[in-house]
Design a protein around this motif. Structure first.
Motif: not given
Ligand code: SF4
Ligand code: SF4
Ligand code: SF4
Ligand code: SF4
Lengths: 227, 547
Positions: A21, A46-47, A50, A53-54, A59, A61-62, B474-475
């Motif tokens: 996090k 942040n994107s 994400k 890390r995905r 994963p 969290q940011t 990202a989503e």
């Protein structure tokens, strides 16, 4: 203003690899103006994290907050209740802001999101030029408003050296000779005497961390017993 | 949930500045005054019409009469203030609220202006040097010829005149027309003869073909050449030696007078005007870019219009039509002196703003200005709602009408997380001027489209924020497509460009992360290109399915 550059993603990724996090904190002043660490860049970083890390199967969290200025305590207050929810902070401010955050939240790792590069000016959108190295003893009055510490490869106060070559510096023909330019501008202003006058050397021992209290404020500090 | 959009009424200054009082400017002033607006008509020259600072002397009898009538009506109009010997020195502000500084011989006056019409005339530049000729009594320019024919046609009786054209520059109908008019005037005189030496004859204008045939029937001789003839100019004796295409041998001609063509082009003053008024320059020094959205008389800035010779080389009637069109545009903008606009068109949150100047520097419509108290302000009248500023702002301090960041991010999140059984999720940002229409068309005509396609409408590709693109991936979106207008066809001129730069930037980020950059695709299209849209999206689906 202070100019910074976004750190290469790989470095940021490596720094926060063990954290799940992460709070990314932008700074709404210098680094926002130079398009490196404002609200927009917080969202983008942040994107990136994400996505990366995905892909790695771990994963992250940011969170993102952009404060007015990270170099003022009052503006950091708004982080007080928030940081506890995170395992690490990425600060996108200049080195000063990053350290101020690290100082305020000593229990949580703080990482730099940008490389603080220089004090400079804005030529065009996204284009910055270094102008000052914060030497502490400004000589611009002698040098026709051209900084020899920044512009001259040797930082000479009494130039030029023998390497000046038709307006270029000997280190690189694309690099203008600072002292050539200083000479040109002084000549135009009829102030060539400045070149003959000896400019005393800077006291480079001043290169320890410096503190400044503006003249009008010494009394204030004393009166309130602030140390 | 649709909310009633709040409207806002803004008062406008309704005076109009017309820069340039050649025939086009005079016509524009008359038309605008006839619509009920006060006009300030300025020119650097000493008077109106023919006395204006610059003007190609291409008027024949009928047009001259029209011009005289126009000048008279302008001089007699209470609605038009004429300022000769005057130029524009500076301009600031936004449509409905421009301030301009006009400098005459001794003083500078400031005026409050609602709209500006630039009516610089075409200028002629003699091309004698390209023909190796010096101007003299017997070697004259087309303009000099016209003036001489006007003043004392009898002087040409018994003379032979050779006109040279299309050899020093590409043929041009406007140049040809002027030559042919002079040729006809010669042929209408007793025993005067006219020769036309032409590289090419461009007759693509109304009536030119007829004019050409009339000249020929009256006896004018036209020689079409493929290369420059040998021309001698010695002690007042002239000779032209050329390969005659019909006789197939060298022929020498000794005319009394040679008339050299002139290049017709933009007035040099245009560059300074463009700079001052912050309007884009087109090619060849004209003041309009090749963009369908700018035609007929608009520029990248609302409230600033360009007519006649300030925007293109065109015959006089085209320029006069421009003047009429400008009057219509002025009426549409200034109306009764108020304009009602959605209050949320582009809203700048000054609390979030960090005064970085990015928006001000990037707005292609000059809609953002720096207020007296040193803050950026968006003119709702000038703003076209493209969203370039909003997407460039490092603090997300600008929100665009129905496309505010919170709603957009929300929509992007929903689109990216939606899954259509096994098919890759593709978020396509579609400019509503092109991509969105193309998408609708593709759907309507049942063209193949990816199962996992989610379209997200944007007012202009310029509103596609790099944050939206990265957020989509990202989503959980598998790919992002940006469908923008073709370069040069973008309503906001640079929206499509900005979007392409951001896409490239985002692709670089993907590479740094270690994933394929072709998960982001930037493409341009037009509203009627449904098949194109279908093709691009299907190939994106194929690309993503392979991963
Ligand atoms: S923290 Fe650094 S970047 Fe932020 S305002 Fe202070 S000096 Fe500027
Ligand atoms: S001399 Fe140069 S480095 Fe030193 S303070 Fe002045 S500008 Fe900055
Ligand atoms: S939305 Fe477009 S036109 Fe409006 S202020 Fe922003 S950049 Fe300019
Ligand atoms: S781009 Fe944003 S932060 Fe910069 S001046 Fe404009 S509104 Fe302010």
């Amino acid at each position: 203003m202070i100019v910074a550059e976004r750190k290469p993603f790989e470095e940021v990724r490596a720094m926060v690899k063990d954290f799940k996090k992460v709070l990314t904190v932008g700074c709404g002043t210098c680094v926002a103006v130079c398009l490196a660490g404002g609200e927009k860049e917080v969202g983008v970083l942040n994107s990136e994290l994400k996505i990366a890390r995905r892909m790695e199967g771990s994963p992250i969290q940011t969170g993102g907050v952009t404060v007015e200025r990270q170099c003022d305590m009052e503006f950091l207050e708004e982080l007080d209740g928030i940081v506890d929810e995170y395992d690490a902070i990425i600060s996108m401010a200049c080195g000063a802001g990053i350290q101020f955050i690290a100082e305020r939240f000593p229990d949580i790792p703080v990482f730099p999101g940008v490389d603080t590069s220089f004090i400079g000016v804005n030529r065009e959108v996204g284009w910055y030029e270094e102008k000052c190295r914060a030497c502490g003893t400004c000589v611009l009055g002698m040098t026709a408003g051209i900084c020899p510490v920044t512009m001259c490869a040797k930082g000479l106060f009494n130039g030029p050296c023998g390497g000046t070559n038709k307006g270029s510096c000997e280190i690189n023909s694309d690099q203008p000779c600072a002292w050539h330019r200083i000479h040109e501008r002084l000549a135009k202003q009829n102030r060539l005497q400045n070149i003959l006058d000896i400019c005393p050397p800077n006291d480079w021992r001043n290169q320890t961390p410096r503190t400044i209290v503006q003249p009008g404020y010494k009394d204030r500090l004393a009166a309130f017993g602030i140390k | 949930m649709t909310q009633q959009t709040q409207m806002e009424t803004i008062n406008l200054s309704t005076d109009v500045l017309v820069v340039g009082a050649g025939m086009t400017g005079v016509k524009a002033a008359a038309e605008i005054a006839a619509s009920g607006y006060r006009v300030v008509l300025i020119d650097e020259g000493t008077g109106l019409g023919k006395e204006a600072g610059s003007s190609v002397a291409d008027l024949d009898g009928e047009e001259l009469a029209t011009l005289d009538a126009l000048v008279e009506s302008v001089n007699g109009s209470e609605m038009i203030e004429v300022m000769t010997g005057t130029r524009i020195d500076g301009a600031a502000g936004v449509p409905g609220d421009f301030r301009v500084w006009l400098s005459g011989n001794d003083d500078i006056v400031e005026k409050s202006i609602g709209a500006i019409v630039v009516a610089s005339e075409l200028v002629a530049c003699p091309l004698n040097e390209a023909y190796g000729l010096n101007l003299s009594d017997t070697v004259i320019t087309q303009s000099q010829m016209e003036a001489a024919l006007c003043e004392n046609p009898a002087a040409f009786a018994g003379k032979s005149v050779a006109f040279m054209l299309g050899l020093a520059q590409d043929g041009n109908p406007l140049v040809l027309e002027r030559v042919l008019k002079s040729v006809l005037a010669m042929e209408n005189m007793d025993d005067a003869s006219a020769y036309v030496f032409a590289g090419d004859l461009k007759v693509a204008e109304d009536g030119l073909e007829r004019l050409y045939l009339e000249c020929r029937d009256k006896g004018a001789m036209t020689v079409k050449l493929t290369e420059m003839p040998a021309i001698m100019q010695e002690d007042g004796t002239l000779s032209i030696t050329y390969d005659d295409p019909v006789l197939q041998r060298k022929v020498e001609l000794s005319p009394d007078i040679i008339v050299v063509e002139e290049a017709i082009g933009a007035d040099q003053v245009n560059a300074a005007l463009a700079d001052m008024l912050k309007i884009d320059m087109g090619s060849m020094g004209f003041l309009q870019t090749e963009n369908v959205h700018r035609y007929p008389v608009s520029t990248n800035r609302e409230g600033i219009f360009v007519v006649g010779g300030s925007r293109r080389v065109k015959k006089r009637y085209g320029a006069l039509m421009d003047a009429e069109n400008a009057a219509i545009k002025v009426r549409n903008l200034l109306g009764d002196g108020t304009i009602t606009i959605p209050a949320n068109k582009a809203v700048l949150d000054i609390g979030k703003c960090t005064f970085c100047l990015t928006c001000y520097r990037c707005c292609p419509h000059g809609a953002i200005y720096w207020s007296a108290d040193n803050k950026p302000v968006i003119s709702k009248v000038a703003c076209q709602g493209c969203g370039i500023c909003a997407s460039e702002c490092p603090m997300d301090a600008i929100q665009i009408g129905d496309f505010n960041d919170a709603d957009m991010i929300d929509q992007v999140t929903r689109s990216s997380t939606a899954k259509a059984d096994g098919a890759p999720t593709i978020v396509a940002f579609c400019c509503q001027n092109s991509g969105l229409e193309a998408a609708r068309m593709a759907e309507l005509f049942g063209m193949p489209l990816p199962k996992g396609l989610k379209t997200v409408a944007v007012p202009c590709a310029g509103k596609v924020d790099i944050d939206y693109v990265m957020h989509a991936l990202a989503e959980g979106a598998d790919g992002v497509v940006i469908m923008a207008c073709h370069n040069g066809n973008c309503k906001s001129e640079k929206g499509s460009l900005y979007a392409s730069w951001r896409a490239a930037n985002a692709q670089g980020m993907l590479e740094a992360i270690g994933i394929e950059k072709d998960r982001i695709c930037f493409a341009t299209t037009a509203s009627n290109m449904g098949a194109d849209f279908s093709g691009i999206l299907m190939s994106m689906e194929e690309t993503l399915t392979g991963k």
